[in-house]
Design a protein around this motif. Structure first.
Motif, PDB file in Angstrom:
ATOM      1  N   UNK A 181     -18.921 101.369  16.357  1.00  0.00           N
ATOM      2  CA  UNK A 181     -18.842 102.597  17.167  1.00  0.00           C
ATOM      3  C   UNK A 181     -20.041 103.509  16.920  1.00  0.00           C
ATOM      4  N   UNK A 215     -13.883 110.204  23.223  1.00  0.00           N
ATOM      5  CA  UNK A 215     -12.452 110.172  22.918  1.00  0.00           C
ATOM      6  C   UNK A 215     -11.614 109.803  24.137  1.00  0.00           C
ATOM      7  N   UNK A 225     -11.672 105.515  24.526  1.00  0.00           N
ATOM      8  CA  UNK A 225     -12.070 105.017  23.201  1.00  0.00           C
ATOM      9  C   UNK A 225     -12.458 103.544  23.188  1.00  0.00           C
ATOM     10  N   UNK A 262     -16.857 110.150  19.584  1.00  0.00           N
ATOM     11  CA  UNK A 262     -16.427 109.189  18.573  1.00  0.00           C
ATOM     12  C   UNK A 262     -17.615 108.488  17.932  1.00  0.00           C
TER      13      UNK A 262
END
Lengths: 278, 314
Positions: free
Chosen positions: B55, B62, B65, B280
């Motif tokens: 990631x 978010x 995801x 993220x």
């Protein structure tokens, strides 16, 4: 060193110790004290130093209004799941680490220890993504699964330390009598390390009971909030009286204190010895 | 499955039978016991960790995801050029250093104080353990209330002495100290309990030998007890360090990283990037760097520990 010197040294240590005891207990006392005060006192005329015990009978009603039983019930569900799952995984792993020599044993030990330095905040992001895929967000079992990864290694350390202390001859004689390795673990080793198992269970249970980060990130359904998340939410919104928040915090805290005192000795020996050997 | 099990059972029925049934079963046995735990950790720690590292090279958000495209090392280069990141690294190190140093000093002092038997010692030790058992969220809540600027017990008390109101959690000058104090309250009893266990393992003869020599309490402690405690002290220092780098609840609930980012540790920074900024990818990159910090600390610890142990045993 002369006699007066030693006596004054004793006095200094008494005073210091008293200070430490007051510091350690005051916040708990203040939680109790605040739970028996009205908001008008707390934010107006000033909080009294002595608790107003006549208000004790109002506390159950106040706690019922914030549905404390539902919150504690969710916490207990997570904690129980974490304890059971950790126990099953940890007791076998601890037995292997204590009783067998095998390739990769050192790596396995380091792997277990490495969870101690893994920030949950780092894993919360990918776990969120993974759990979203499996429909485990807004599900208490998801919290059981996530938390066990962090609680189980601690149980392994405690149990391994306890098994190390049992003389191997007992199992050996059972082995000669035809007892399988699973039988040796279940019928000989486990009964001999019950105090340490209790300590591991208490630590794991209250790790699950206290956990906040995963619960706060994965659970949006208010009915599934554990007490840790519920309490933090009350503090933010001003609709709940502070006395009720503090009463709930106290009810949340007291079981943890009671159980930790019961198994204190095993906790310390397990945590230190386990961590040393990794 | 049932057959497999019976083979294991038969193969280990006795030490002689074990040899006959083939060493491979016996050799597999420890793996049968340890693999459930290791597989579990692989699924719930290693896989997410790998996913986290992956990631950190994407711009995942978010809202989606599982989406997000690769951006190479952009997240890292942006972070290294970002003052906020360096600030949170600095804050993490300051917080960790303060917690480790003061918890060791206070915890060791308390352990020494309750090491010798006296009346009420069990009760004293029990009370001193309360904070360790108190849940983080409860610790945060009571400290938020005690630190309250207008009505908290700290400001009410210093008002009696003629001081004005202090914004313990609002003033950037005091935010870090307030968070450290709340943390110390919670973690010092752990140090005390472990040090106490170590003190109890100091052989009585050591004390007696120095008493005959006429040494006073402080020099006895320095010459005899302290060297005996050093391995334990190093271990606690390591645990306190990696736990401090990881710590979330107390800081998040007390200040949320404020005031003016004065308590914005790496872990708080991760959480805010992920759940407030919804980035993220960036959050994961901070997490990877934070984990590297923990790893470096642990490796340094093991090197120092090995050297010191060798020296002490000479």
């Amino acid at each position: 060193m002369n006699r007066t010197g030693r006596r004054s040294g004793k006095l200094v240590s008494r005073v210091l110790l008293s200070v430490f005891i007051v510091v350690a207990s005051f916040p708990i006392y203040w939680m109790f004290n605040t739970s028996l005060a009205s908001d008008s006192e707390l934010f107006g005329s000033g909080q009294k130093f002595l608790p107003q015990l006549q208000r004790l009978n109002e506390v159950p009603q106040n706690l019922a209004e914030v549905e404390i039983l539902k919150l504690l019930g969710n916490s207990a569900f997570i904690a129980t799941g974490v304890t059971v799952l950790s126990f099953i995984l940890a007791v076998m792993a601890a037995y292997a680490l204590s009783r067998f020599k095998f390739h990769g044993k050192g790596i396995a030990g380091f792997f277990l220890f490495s969870t101690q330095m893994m920030p949950e905040a780092l894993l919360v992001v990918p776990l969120f993504a993974l759990f979203a895929g499996f429909g485990l967000l807004n599900d208490l079992s998801g919290l059981v699964l996530a938390n066990t990864a962090f609680t189980m290694p601690v149980a392994v350390f405690i149990m391994k330390t306890a098994i190390d202390k049992i003389p191997y001859e007992i199992e050996e004689s059972a082995k000669v009598d035809g007892c399988s390795p699973y039988g040796q673990l279940g019928m000989i080793v486990i009964p001999l390390i019950l105090p340490s198992l209790a300590a591991a269970a208490v630590i794991n249970f209250f790790d699950g009971w206290n956990e906040f980060l995963f619960a706060n990130s994965f659970i949006t359904d208010q009915d599934l909030w554990p007490a840790s998340v519920g309490l933090a939410q009350f503090m933010g919104q001003y609709s709940t009286p502070l006395s009720t928040v503090m009463a709930a915090a106290l009810v949340f805290t007291l079981p943890a204190i009671a159980f930790f005192l019961l198994v204190q000795r095993q906790i310390i020996s397990g945590l230190t010895a386990g961590a040393v050997k990794g | 499955m049932a057959r497999q099990k019976s083979v294991v059972l038969a193969g280990t029925a006795s030490s002689e039978g074990l040899k006959k049934a083939g060493l491979s079963t016996a050799r597999l046995l420890p793996y049968l016991f340890i693999s459930p735990a290791l597989v579990y950790l692989a699924v719930f720690v290693l896989v997410p960790l790998a996913r986290g590292i992956q990631l950190s090279f994407t711009d995942t958000r978010l809202i989606n995801p599982t989406g997000g495209k690769s951006v190479g090392v952009d997240n890292y280069t942006n972070l290294l050029a970002d003052d906020r990141f360096w600030n949170s690294l600095f804050v993490t190190i300051t917080y960790t250093a303060a917690v480790v140093i003061f918890s060791l000093l206070l915890g060791t002092a308390t352990a020494v104080l309750i090491n010798k038997p006296f009346r009420g010692r069990t009760l004293a030790r029990a009370i001193l353990t309360f904070p360790y058992a108190t849940p983080n969220v409860a610790v945060a809540l009571i400290f938020i209330w005690m630190y309250n600027q207008s009505s908290g017990v700290f400001n009410q008390s210093i008002a009696v002495l003629g001081f004005g109101q202090v914004g313990w959690l609002e003033d950037p000058r005091y935010g870090m100290a307030s968070v450290v104090v709340a943390t110390l309250w919670k973690v010092t009893p752990f140090v005390m309990l472990v040090m106490l266990a170590a003190l109890q393992s100091v052989p009585d003869e050591l004390y007696e030998a120095t008493r005959v020599d006429g040494a006073d309490g402080v020099s006895t402690f320095r010459a005899i007890v302290l060297p005996h405690l050093m391995p334990t002290i190093r271990l606690i220092a390591l645990l306190m360090t990696i736990w401090s780098i990881r710590r979330f609840e107390i800081i998040y609930l007390l200040t949320g990283g404020g005031p003016v980012e004065s308590t914005n540790t790496l872990v708080i920074n991760i959480y805010q990037q992920a759940f407030n900024q919804q980035k993220l990818g960036v959050a994961a990159a901070i997490g990877v760097l934070g984990l590297l910090l923990s790893l470096v600390v642990t490796v340094v610890f093991f090197v120092v520990d090995r050297r010191a142990t060798r020296k002490e045993s000479q």
